[in-house]
Design an enzyme around this catalytic site. Structure first.
Site, PDB file in Angstrom:
ATOM      1  N   GLU A  49     -11.965 -34.990   5.712  1.00  0.00           N
ATOM      2  CA  GLU A  49     -12.146 -34.460   7.068  1.00  0.00           C
ATOM      3  C   GLU A  49     -13.428 -33.628   7.160  1.00  0.00           C
ATOM      4  OE1 GLU A  49      -8.678 -32.726   8.849  1.00  0.00           O
ATOM      5  OE2 GLU A  49      -9.799 -32.019  10.597  1.00  0.00           O
TER       6      GLU A  49
ATOM      7  N   LYS B  92       1.793 -35.936   2.771  1.00  0.00           N
ATOM      8  CA  LYS B  92       0.387 -35.559   2.591  1.00  0.00           C
ATOM      9  C   LYS B  92       0.323 -34.050   2.357  1.00  0.00           C
ATOM     10  CE  LYS B  92      -2.738 -35.481   6.176  1.00  0.00           C
ATOM     11  NZ  LYS B  92      -3.144 -34.062   6.219  1.00  0.00           N
TER      12      LYS B  92
ATOM     13  N   ASP C  10       3.138 -34.879   7.023  1.00  0.00           N
ATOM     14  CA  ASP C  10       2.379 -33.747   6.496  1.00  0.00           C
ATOM     15  C   ASP C  10       3.326 -32.676   5.976  1.00  0.00           C
ATOM     16  OD1 ASP C  10      -0.358 -33.507   6.267  1.00  0.00           O
ATOM     17  OD2 ASP C  10      -0.677 -33.126   8.403  1.00  0.00           O
TER      18      ASP C  10
ATOM     19  N   ASP D 273       0.506 -32.205  10.777  1.00  0.00           N
ATOM     20  CA  ASP D 273       0.892 -30.856  11.210  1.00  0.00           C
ATOM     21  C   ASP D 273       0.026 -30.427  12.399  1.00  0.00           C
ATOM     22  OD1 ASP D 273      -1.433 -30.434   9.804  1.00  0.00           O
ATOM     23  OD2 ASP D 273      -0.630 -28.910   8.456  1.00  0.00           O
ATOM     24  N   SER D 274      -0.922 -31.293  12.802  1.00  0.00           N
ATOM     25  CA  SER D 274      -1.660 -31.083  14.061  1.00  0.00           C
ATOM     26  C   SER D 274      -0.674 -31.022  15.230  1.00  0.00           C
ATOM     27  CB  SER D 274      -2.676 -32.201  14.275  1.00  0.00           C
ATOM     28  OG  SER D 274      -2.061 -33.470  14.159  1.00  0.00           O
TER      29      SER D 274
ATOM     30  N   GLU E 270      -2.713 -30.723   1.471  1.00  0.00           N
ATOM     31  CA  GLU E 270      -4.133 -30.382   1.573  1.00  0.00           C
ATOM     32  C   GLU E 270      -4.643 -29.695   0.310  1.00  0.00           C
ATOM     33  OE1 GLU E 270      -4.908 -28.116   5.129  1.00  0.00           O
ATOM     34  OE2 GLU E 270      -3.996 -29.627   6.427  1.00  0.00           O
TER      35      GLU E 270
END
Ligand code: KIV
Length: 295
Positions: free
Chosen positions: A185, A115, A85, A46-47, A117
């Protein structure tokens, strides 16, 4: 042709001590480059909200945008494992919402895994359900960009003994729930090493030192294509921003001078057709302009 990378491949890499090579991609041509270069895991992160769409955080990217880019990436890949993501607010409401959205990545965009978070109770339930229905899930701990406001900024996580133990507990919970791997991270090297040694599943680090089972970076950072800021943990392997700017400036100069395009970059009319055209134009000239009758 190399064999497609799967969750089992990555588990074996951990066992054999072979580092996992992971990078992000958001489009077909970059995915193809990474795949051909032997990258094991490609993350449609999602970056992309920040590096491809120009947002300040990852929050704004939508499911439809993530699906659109994931489709482009999977079209360019033949060997790497593609992980998509789950964007902000696509899984935080409840298990049903998370399952529907994760399923879309596999069904509509051919992603191999998703993925998410954090290790909240809801996330653990989501992971169990997704893994149960055959959708592999990658976890993400340490600095989790979707929680940037809650964390008070992009800060290193796990800096005290208590925080390090909490991180380990979360990582173990993700493993127990069925994650095939966990991204760590912005975590101190010693903490990432401890978590890596305690887990059976591979860790993939970003700003987490070199003891993780693999490494991931945002490709646009590594290639020097995204230049708004440079996280301290990034190593730049190219300066694409300068290379591209110089190339575009040369193109502009060639267009302005008339040097581009030259004959070999243009389509020529066959000689006989050119002669015929000139002849017709001559005839045309003999008819005075404006003499055509309007009916
Ligand atoms: O969105 C992303 O690119 C990521 C990586 C930084 C791990 O989550």
């Amino acid at each position: 042709m190399s064999k497609a990378v799967s969750t089992l491949t990555l588990q074996k890499y951990k066992k054999d001590g072979r580092k996992i090579v992971a990078l992000t991609a958001y489009d077909y041509s970059m995915a193809k480059i990474l795949d051909r270069a032997g990258v094991d895991l490609i993350l449609v992160g999602d970056s992309l909200a920040m590096v491809a769409l120009g947002h300040r955080t990852t929050h704004a990217v939508t499911m439809e945008e993530m699906l659109h880019h994931t489709r482009a990436v999977t079209r360019g890949v033949s060997t790497a494992m593609v992980v998509a993501d789950l964007p902000f607010m696509s899984y935080q409401v409840d298990v049903t919402q998370a399952i529907m959205n994760a399923g879309r990545f596999v069904k509509e965009a051919q992603a191999h895994a998703v993925k998410l978070e954090g290790a909240t109770r809801l996330n653990l339930e989501i992971i169990e359900r997704l893994v149960g229905m055959g959708i592999p899930v990658m976890g993400h701990l340490g600095y989790t960009p979707q929680a940037i406001h809650g964390l008070g900024g992009a800060r290193v996580q796990g800096r005290s003994a208590d925080e390090a133990i909490k991180l380990l507990d979360d990582a173990r919970a993700l493993e127990m729930a069925g994650c095939f791997s966990v991204v760590l991270e912005m975590v101190p090297t010693a903490v990432a090493k401890m978590v890596t040694e305690k887990l059976n599943i591979p860790t993939v680090g970003i700003g987490a030192g070199n003891a993780c089972d693999g490494q991931i970076l945002v490709t646009d950072d590594l290639l020097g294509k995204f230049t708004d800021f440079l996280p301290r943990f990034v190593r730049r392997y190219a300066d694409l921003s300068t290379v591209c700017q110089e190339a575009v400036a040369s193109y502009a100069a060639d267009v302005k001078s008339g040097d581009f395009p030259n004959a070999s970059e243009s389509f020529l009319l066959p000689k006989d057709e050119e002669a015929a055209l000139n002849k017709q134009l001559q005839l045309d000239k003999s008819v005075p302009a404006g003499s055509t009758e309007i009916c």
